[in-house]
Design an enzyme around this catalytic site. Sequence first.
Site, PDB file in Angstrom:
ATOM      1  CB  THR A   1      -0.952   0.014   1.206  1.00 17.81           C
ATOM      2  OG1 THR A   1      -1.674  -1.224   1.260  1.00 17.81           O
ATOM      3  CG2 THR A   1      -1.967   1.146   1.086  1.00 17.81           C
TER       4      THR A   1
ATOM      5  CG  ASP B   1       4.862   2.508   6.789  1.00 18.45           C
ATOM      6  OD1 ASP B   1       4.706   1.754   5.803  1.00 18.45           O
ATOM      7  OD2 ASP B   1       5.778   2.346   7.624  1.00 18.45           O
ATOM      8  N   GLY B   2       1.971   1.724   5.566  1.00 17.56           N
ATOM      9  CA  GLY B   2       0.908   0.735   5.668  1.00 17.56           C
ATOM     10  C   GLY B   2       0.919   0.040   7.015  1.00 17.56           C
ATOM     11  CB  ALA B   3      -0.886  -1.062   9.438  1.00 12.63           C
ATOM     12  CG  ASP B   4       1.613  -6.246   8.284  1.00 17.59           C
ATOM     13  OD1 ASP B   4       1.551  -6.237   7.031  1.00 17.59           O
ATOM     14  OD2 ASP B   4       2.665  -6.047   8.912  1.00 17.59           O
TER      15      ASP B   4
ATOM     16  CE  LYS C   1       4.401   0.446  10.364  1.00 18.82           C
ATOM     17  NZ  LYS C   1       4.165   0.235   8.903  1.00 18.82           N
ATOM     18  N   GLY C   2       5.303  -4.913   9.938  1.00 17.66           N
ATOM     19  CA  GLY C   2       6.559  -5.626   9.815  1.00 17.66           C
ATOM     20  C   GLY C   2       6.546  -6.850   8.932  1.00 17.66           C
TER      21      GLY C   2
ATOM     22  CD  GLU D   1       7.517  -0.650   8.138  1.00 16.81           C
ATOM     23  OE1 GLU D   1       7.020  -0.690   7.010  1.00 16.81           O
ATOM     24  OE2 GLU D   1       7.219  -1.479   9.022  1.00 16.81           O
TER      25      GLU D   1
END
Length: 229
Positions: free
Chosen positions: A33, A85-88, A98-99, A107
Site C-alpha cells: 500500500t 505507511d501501511g499496516a498489517d 507492522k513488519g 519503520e
Amino acid sequence: MPDLSNLKKAAAEKAVDSYVEDGMTVGLGTGSTAYFAILRVGELVAQGYKLRCVATSQQTEDIARQHGIEIADIDGVDSIDVTIDGADEIDPHLNLIKGLGGALLREKIVAAATVAEVIVADETKLVEKLGTKAPLPVEVCRFGHGKTSYGLARNGCQPTLRMKDGEPFVSDGGNYIYDCRFPDGIEKPYFMQSAIDTIPGVVECGLFLNCAVSAVIAHSDGTIEERKA
C-alpha cells in the site's frame, strides 16, 4: 468487489493529497500500500513540490529514487513532518501490527521521529483485536536467535523463523525475524510489547502502539474512510 490493489491505491493517494504539503520532510513507508504513496509523492515532485524524504527500507529508497524523489539520511533531518505507511493490522484504537514487509525496525525509528504518522490500508486490515489475522513480527539478533525464540514462546505465541529462498530472511539491519502467532490474539498489547522488548536478543517488535494519528481506509464499496486517534 474492487481489486485490492485499487483499494490500496485509492487510500494511499488520498492520504498523500491530504497530508503532504510543499516543503515538507516526508517519511516513505514500506509495503504494497505504501508503494502507491511513493508513486503519488513522485508525481508531486514532478509537479514541482520541494520535498525531502526518509525511506523506511532499502526497497523503498530504491523505488523512490527511480521516481525522482530526494532521499535524506534520517540523522540529517531535525524531524519528519508526516510519514505515510501501511499496516498489517489496525485495531479500533489505531494500534497496529507492522513488519510483514521486513522493515519494522526502520519503520519504528522513522515513526518515532515523525510528527504525524498516517496509515494507509484497505478494509481487510481492520481487526477488533491485534494478532487475530496477522502474526506479530519480531526482529532479533542472529546470535542466539533460537534461545530468543524460546523467550518469545513463553509469552504464549508460536514463533516461526522467517525464511526466504531456503535461508533465514535477513532484514536491512542484518537481523532475523520471527513471525509470532497468537492463537487467541493479543489480549494486552502494551503488556505484550513490554514483555517482548525485555527478552535478550530482541531488537524490536512489530507492535506500533499509540503511534498513528490517523488511518485512511479504502472500503470495497468504493468509499474512503479516515479514522483519527
